[in-house]
Design a protein around this motif. Structure first.
Motif, PDB file in Angstrom:
ATOM      1  N   SER A 117      35.746 101.998 -46.531  1.00  0.00           N
ATOM      2  CA  SER A 117      35.695 100.546 -46.436  1.00  0.00           C
ATOM      3  C   SER A 117      34.256 100.060 -46.310  1.00  0.00           C
ATOM      4  N   LEU A 118      33.310 100.919 -46.669  1.00  0.00           N
ATOM      5  CA  LEU A 118      31.899 100.533 -46.688  1.00  0.00           C
ATOM      6  C   LEU A 118      31.493  99.967 -48.043  1.00  0.00           C
ATOM      7  N   LYS A 119      32.415  99.946 -49.001  1.00  0.00           N
ATOM      8  CA  LYS A 119      32.081  99.438 -50.326  1.00  0.00           C
ATOM      9  C   LYS A 119      31.551  98.018 -50.235  1.00  0.00           C
ATOM     10  N   GLY A 120      30.545  97.744 -51.029  1.00  0.00           N
ATOM     11  CA  GLY A 120      29.990  96.410 -51.080  1.00  0.00           C
ATOM     12  C   GLY A 120      28.511  96.403 -50.738  1.00  0.00           C
ATOM     13  N   ARG A 121      27.962  95.194 -50.737  1.00  0.00           N
ATOM     14  CA  ARG A 121      26.533  94.995 -50.477  1.00  0.00           C
ATOM     15  C   ARG A 121      26.361  94.534 -49.036  1.00  0.00           C
ATOM     16  N   TRP A 122      25.463  95.207 -48.327  1.00  0.00           N
ATOM     17  CA  TRP A 122      25.194  94.929 -46.914  1.00  0.00           C
ATOM     18  C   TRP A 122      23.740  94.498 -46.765  1.00  0.00           C
ATOM     19  N   ARG A 123      23.515  93.504 -45.936  1.00  0.00           N
ATOM     20  CA  ARG A 123      22.170  92.968 -45.658  1.00  0.00           C
ATOM     21  C   ARG A 123      21.571  93.740 -44.493  1.00  0.00           C
ATOM     22  N   ILE A 124      20.450  94.419 -44.722  1.00  0.00           N
ATOM     23  CA  ILE A 124      19.770  95.129 -43.634  1.00  0.00           C
ATOM     24  C   ILE A 124      19.085  94.085 -42.757  1.00  0.00           C
ATOM     25  N   VAL A 125      19.514  93.999 -41.496  1.00  0.00           N
ATOM     26  CA  VAL A 125      18.970  92.988 -40.593  1.00  0.00           C
ATOM     27  C   VAL A 125      18.038  93.582 -39.544  1.00  0.00           C
ATOM     28  N   LYS A 126      18.059  94.907 -39.367  1.00  0.00           N
ATOM     29  CA  LYS A 126      17.193  95.517 -38.364  1.00  0.00           C
ATOM     30  C   LYS A 126      16.918  96.969 -38.731  1.00  0.00           C
ATOM     31  N   MET A 127      15.654  97.380 -38.530  1.00  0.00           N
ATOM     32  CA  MET A 127      15.258  98.781 -38.684  1.00  0.00           C
ATOM     33  C   MET A 127      14.337  99.135 -37.525  1.00  0.00           C
TER      34      MET A 127
ATOM     35  N   MET B 248      11.774 101.233 -37.517  1.00  0.00           N
ATOM     36  CA  MET B 248      10.378 101.442 -37.903  1.00  0.00           C
ATOM     37  C   MET B 248       9.661 100.175 -38.377  1.00  0.00           C
ATOM     38  N   TRP B 249      10.402  99.197 -38.873  1.00  0.00           N
ATOM     39  CA  TRP B 249       9.769  98.029 -39.477  1.00  0.00           C
ATOM     40  C   TRP B 249      10.407  96.740 -38.979  1.00  0.00           C
ATOM     41  N   ASP B 250       9.597  95.671 -38.890  1.00  0.00           N
ATOM     42  CA  ASP B 250      10.142  94.383 -38.459  1.00  0.00           C
ATOM     43  C   ASP B 250      10.761  93.658 -39.657  1.00  0.00           C
ATOM     44  N   ARG B 251      11.385  92.528 -39.369  1.00  0.00           N
ATOM     45  CA  ARG B 251      12.129  91.788 -40.391  1.00  0.00           C
ATOM     46  C   ARG B 251      11.250  91.318 -41.541  1.00  0.00           C
ATOM     47  N   ASP B 252      10.026  90.881 -41.243  1.00  0.00           N
ATOM     48  CA  ASP B 252       9.130  90.441 -42.316  1.00  0.00           C
ATOM     49  C   ASP B 252       8.819  91.586 -43.271  1.00  0.00           C
ATOM     50  N   ALA B 253       8.621  92.775 -42.735  1.00  0.00           N
ATOM     51  CA  ALA B 253       8.347  93.938 -43.582  1.00  0.00           C
ATOM     52  C   ALA B 253       9.590  94.315 -44.394  1.00  0.00           C
ATOM     53  N   ILE B 254      10.755  94.349 -43.746  1.00  0.00           N
ATOM     54  CA  ILE B 254      12.001  94.715 -44.431  1.00  0.00           C
ATOM     55  C   ILE B 254      12.220  93.835 -45.660  1.00  0.00           C
ATOM     56  N   ASP B 255      11.942  92.536 -45.521  1.00  0.00           N
ATOM     57  CA  ASP B 255      12.197  91.558 -46.587  1.00  0.00           C
ATOM     58  C   ASP B 255      10.963  91.261 -47.436  1.00  0.00           C
ATOM     59  N   LEU B 256       9.997  92.159 -47.484  1.00  0.00           N
ATOM     60  CA  LEU B 256       8.741  91.906 -48.184  1.00  0.00           C
ATOM     61  C   LEU B 256       8.946  91.524 -49.646  1.00  0.00           C
ATOM     62  N   VAL B 257       9.718  92.296 -50.397  1.00  0.00           N
ATOM     63  CA  VAL B 257       9.912  92.041 -51.823  1.00  0.00           C
ATOM     64  C   VAL B 257      11.176  91.224 -52.080  1.00  0.00           C
ATOM     65  N   GLU B 258      12.228  91.525 -51.356  1.00  0.00           N
ATOM     66  CA  GLU B 258      13.512  90.841 -51.455  1.00  0.00           C
ATOM     67  C   GLU B 258      14.246  91.079 -50.145  1.00  0.00           C
ATOM     68  N   PRO B 259      15.322  90.345 -49.885  1.00  0.00           N
ATOM     69  CA  PRO B 259      16.075  90.634 -48.662  1.00  0.00           C
ATOM     70  C   PRO B 259      16.536  92.093 -48.663  1.00  0.00           C
ATOM     71  N   GLY B 260      16.284  92.798 -47.553  1.00  0.00           N
ATOM     72  CA  GLY B 260      16.678  94.206 -47.459  1.00  0.00           C
ATOM     73  C   GLY B 260      18.180  94.363 -47.611  1.00  0.00           C
ATOM     74  N   PHE B 261      18.615  95.395 -48.335  1.00  0.00           N
ATOM     75  CA  PHE B 261      20.038  95.600 -48.564  1.00  0.00           C
ATOM     76  C   PHE B 261      20.347  97.076 -48.764  1.00  0.00           C
ATOM     77  N   ILE B 262      21.614  97.409 -48.598  1.00  0.00           N
ATOM     78  CA  ILE B 262      22.158  98.701 -48.992  1.00  0.00           C
ATOM     79  C   ILE B 262      23.527  98.414 -49.580  1.00  0.00           C
ATOM     80  N   GLU B 263      23.860  99.089 -50.678  1.00  0.00           N
ATOM     81  CA  GLU B 263      25.105  98.826 -51.383  1.00  0.00           C
ATOM     82  C   GLU B 263      25.797 100.140 -51.730  1.00  0.00           C
ATOM     83  N   PHE B 264      27.116 100.166 -51.528  1.00  0.00           N
ATOM     84  CA  PHE B 264      27.926 101.328 -51.877  1.00  0.00           C
ATOM     85  C   PHE B 264      28.999 100.876 -52.857  1.00  0.00           C
ATOM     86  N   THR B 265      29.181 101.638 -53.939  1.00  0.00           N
ATOM     87  CA  THR B 265      30.165 101.281 -54.949  1.00  0.00           C
ATOM     88  C   THR B 265      31.326 102.272 -54.947  1.00  0.00           C
TER      89      THR B 265
END
Length: 169
Positions: A56-66, A68-85
């Protein structure tokens, strides 16, 4: 050395994900007989992959916390995400890292979980690694991402549909 012609492969869709492409082709070297044979391996997925019946992990998830890195770094290029198909693949992106995953469904402490290997790029440099992600009781995802011979970090993610609620500072 005698070369044999390539054995024709079955007609299958050619995946565009680099992980699929490598898994789709194989080379066999038989040095004892001096033969080299190249063939395509049919691409198959089964229910033990990310799209298994218990998954039930299928889908796109928004990475909101890491860790090693703060939120500004996570979203440097685009909003951080992980997706499982459902076909057992997926991808992720954070900072300037983009990766394609090959995952397997499993259980961790009784929860649905995926363990995965990945490869991708970090500002144009080839990188790879492994990781895992598991559902939490509140419907979010927690996991850990490892970069081969590099950093590693725990992460937390929420469904992209509910990500706006958690995006506020």
């Amino acid at each position: 050395m005698r070369m044999l012609p390539a054995i024709p492969s079955q007609a299958v869709d050619q995946p565009t994900n680099p992980l699929h492409f490598r898994a789709h082709h194989a080379t066999h070297f038989n040095t004892a007989g001096g033969l080299v044979r190249v063939w395509s391996v049919p691409w198959r997925r089964d229910d033990s992959k990310c799209g298994g019946p218990e998954m039930s992990l299928k889908g796109r998830w928004r990475i909101v916390k890491m860790d090693m890195w703060d939120r500004d770094a996570i979203d440097l290029v685009e909003p951080g995400f992980i997706e499982f198909t459902k076909d057992g693949t997926g991808e992720f992106g954070f900072i300037a890292v983009r990766g394609w995953v090959d995952c397997r469904s499993t259980k961790r402490d009784g929860r649905s979980c995926v363990e995965f290997s990945w490869e991708g790029d970090d500002e144009g440099d080839q990188v790879s690694g492994r990781g895992w992600a598991a559902l939490t009781p509140d419907g979010t995802v927690e996991g850990h991402l490892f970069i081969h011979m590099g950093d590693d970090s725990r992460f937390q993610a929420v469904p992209f549909a509910g990500a706006e609620d958690r995006d506020a500072p």
